[in-house]
Design an enzyme around this catalytic site. Structure first.
Site, PDB file in Angstrom:
ATOM      1  CG  ASN A  98      -8.158   5.367   6.852  1.00  0.00           C
ATOM      2  OD1 ASN A  98      -8.818   4.721   7.474  1.00  0.00           O
ATOM      3  ND2 ASN A  98      -6.900   5.359   6.506  1.00  0.00           N
ATOM      4  CG  PHE A 124       5.797   2.986  11.123  1.00  0.00           C
ATOM      5  CD1 PHE A 124       4.873   3.774  11.892  1.00  0.00           C
ATOM      6  CD2 PHE A 124       7.169   3.215  11.155  1.00  0.00           C
ATOM      7  CE1 PHE A 124       5.389   4.665  12.501  1.00  0.00           C
ATOM      8  CE2 PHE A 124       7.433   4.363  11.655  1.00  0.00           C
ATOM      9  CZ  PHE A 124       6.606   5.172  12.451  1.00  0.00           C
ATOM     10  CG  ASN A 128      -8.539   8.542  13.692  1.00  0.00           C
ATOM     11  OD1 ASN A 128      -8.688   8.372  15.068  1.00  0.00           O
ATOM     12  ND2 ASN A 128      -9.188   8.079  12.679  1.00  0.00           N
ATOM     13  CG  ASN A 139      -2.138   1.024   1.212  1.00  0.00           C
ATOM     14  OD1 ASN A 139      -2.642   1.262  -0.053  1.00  0.00           O
ATOM     15  ND2 ASN A 139      -2.423   1.565   2.354  1.00  0.00           N
ATOM     16  CG  ASP A 198       5.509 -10.199   3.689  1.00  0.00           C
ATOM     17  OD1 ASP A 198       5.487 -10.051   5.103  1.00  0.00           O
ATOM     18  OD2 ASP A 198       4.332 -10.264   3.087  1.00  0.00           O
ATOM     19  N   GLY A 210       2.212  -3.151   8.421  1.00  0.00           N
ATOM     20  CA  GLY A 210       0.890  -3.768   8.954  1.00  0.00           C
ATOM     21  C   GLY A 210      -0.335  -3.428   8.146  1.00  0.00           C
ATOM     22  CB  SER A 237      -4.182   1.213  16.348  1.00  0.00           C
ATOM     23  OG  SER A 237      -5.425   1.726  15.873  1.00  0.00           O
ATOM     24  CB  VAL A 280     -21.267  10.961   6.277  1.00  0.00           C
ATOM     25  CG1 VAL A 280     -21.293  10.956   7.639  1.00  0.00           C
ATOM     26  CG2 VAL A 280     -20.520  12.359   5.597  1.00  0.00           C
ATOM     27  CE1 TYR A 318      -4.690  -1.869  12.504  1.00  0.00           C
ATOM     28  CE2 TYR A 318      -6.572  -0.138  12.990  1.00  0.00           C
ATOM     29  CZ  TYR A 318      -5.207  -0.471  12.891  1.00  0.00           C
ATOM     30  OH  TYR A 318      -4.244   0.577  13.043  1.00  0.00           O
TER      31      TYR A 318
END
Length: 360
Positions: free
Chosen positions: A203, A85, A183, A39, A63, A87, A129, A221, A153
């Site tokens: 997101n 980081f 966030n 990503n 990986d 994940g 998180s 929304v 998650y």
């Protein structure tokens, strides 16, 4: 225990990871980066160099679940500490692909820990998180609030925290700082680095930025019937530059002693979806269209941090507000309407960015 000087960054091409690379380079660290580009895009490192004025020492495409490839990186470099980081992080996608989230997040963390141990590396900053709190109830959330994860998650991240805690409990040579990030949004103020998701963003902020730049018609929304002041979900947004600054400070505090310490990383105030829409509309100079859609599985009404512990222990506080986050995110999107140009890559073996041979 001295502060680390050479740091391995996993997921260093991603949104937070790339900003962290620029921040750490700017403060004199030597960096080794690993990323599988699932990503992200390798082109980001040219931008990191422009921002920091320095090269990343070496970048490897791999990986982290591939312990043989990861071990080869540790064999080639002396690593003092790791900032982790790498994940998967989408709440919605995790409900569609739960096994993949456990495999990547938990499997990646255990593979990293085993490889670190084999090479005598025992200092780690883990980017966790706030999602682990789930429907915790008490607000704002301090680190003593029991975790109540509501989706794969969050559950996989909470599992990683449990593994790290167990490692530190049974192996006194380990030092782990766990940062429960709320966030992270915004972008580097230069406009060179920002959030560059592949496909449809999961997101709020990157999706809204694509609406603002004309790539998407309107924002969805997800739910306007939450028990919040305006009915939309409330989150604690923190600027990505504050987020990575805290990770840099965490490296300094690895010297505080062994064991695992956990800190919330947030602004300590909540903003609703409509608050963000209004702020981003001000940033781009026009009202942004939206429509109401059903709630998403795994989403909770409110997540707001009590971030007083990190302020008390480190004297650290975030310095940027929601308008700064939206202005910087809009600057990046406006200057890079389709993200990092030429981000497509050819499939092939794991490659190094420093001209060395492939790692196998």
């Amino acid at each position: 225990m001295s502060a680390p000087s050479t740091v391995l960054v996993t997921g260093g091409a991603g949104f937070i990871g790339s900003h962290a690379c620029a921040e750490l380079l700017d403060h004199g660290y030597e960096l080794i980066v690993v990323d599988d580009y699932s990503n992200s895009a390798p082109q980001v490192f040219a931008r990191v160099q422009r921002v920091a004025g320095r090269f990343v020492g070496a970048v490897y495409e791999l990986d982290i679940r591939d312990r043989q490839a990861l071990s080869a990186v540790f064999d080639r470099h002396t690593v003092d500490a790791v900032v982790h980081f790498a994940g998967l992080k989408s709440v919605g996608a995790s409900t569609r692909r739960p096994a993949e989230y456990y495999d990547t997040n938990v499997g990646g963390t255990t593979a990293l820990l085993r490889t670190m141990h084999e090479h005598g590396v025992h200092q780690l900053v883990f980017s966790s998180s706030c999602s682990i709190y789930g429907e915790a109830g008490a607000l704002p959330l301090d680190e003593s609030v029991p975790a109540r994860p509501t989706g794969p998650y969050a559950s996989s991240t909470w599992t990683c925290e449990g593994i790290l805690a167990d490692v530190c409990r049974h192996r006194p040579e380990y030092t782990v700082v766990c940062l429960r990030c709320f966030n992270a949004v915004g972008a580097h103020p230069s406009g060179l680095l920002g959030e560059n998701p592949r496909g449809t963003p999961d997101n709020l902020m990157p999706f809204l930025a694509q609406v603002a730049v004309g790539r998407r018609d309107r924002l969805q929304v997800f739910g306007d019937d939450y028990p919040t002041p305006d009915g939309t979900a409330v989150r604690d947004y923190i600027h990505v530059m504050d987020t990575v600054d805290a990770h840099r400070v965490a490296l300094d505090h690895l010297a505080d002693g062994p064991g695992m310490r956990v800190y919330n990383l947030g602004a300590g105030r909540g903003s609703s979806v409509f608050d963000v829409v209004r702020s981003f509309s001000r940033a781009c100079g026009r009202p942004l269209p939206y429509e109401i859609a059903p709630r998403r599985p795994g989403d909770v009404a409110t997540l707001v941090a009590d971030a007083s512990a990190v302020a008390r222990d480190w004297g650290w506080r975030p310095s940027r507000g929601l308008d700064d986050m939206c202005e910087d995110a809009w600057r990046f999107q406006r200057l890079n309407p389709y993200g990092y140009e030429g981000s497509a890559r050819r499939p092939g073996a794991d490659r190094r960015s420093d001209g060395g041979p492939p790692i196998r």
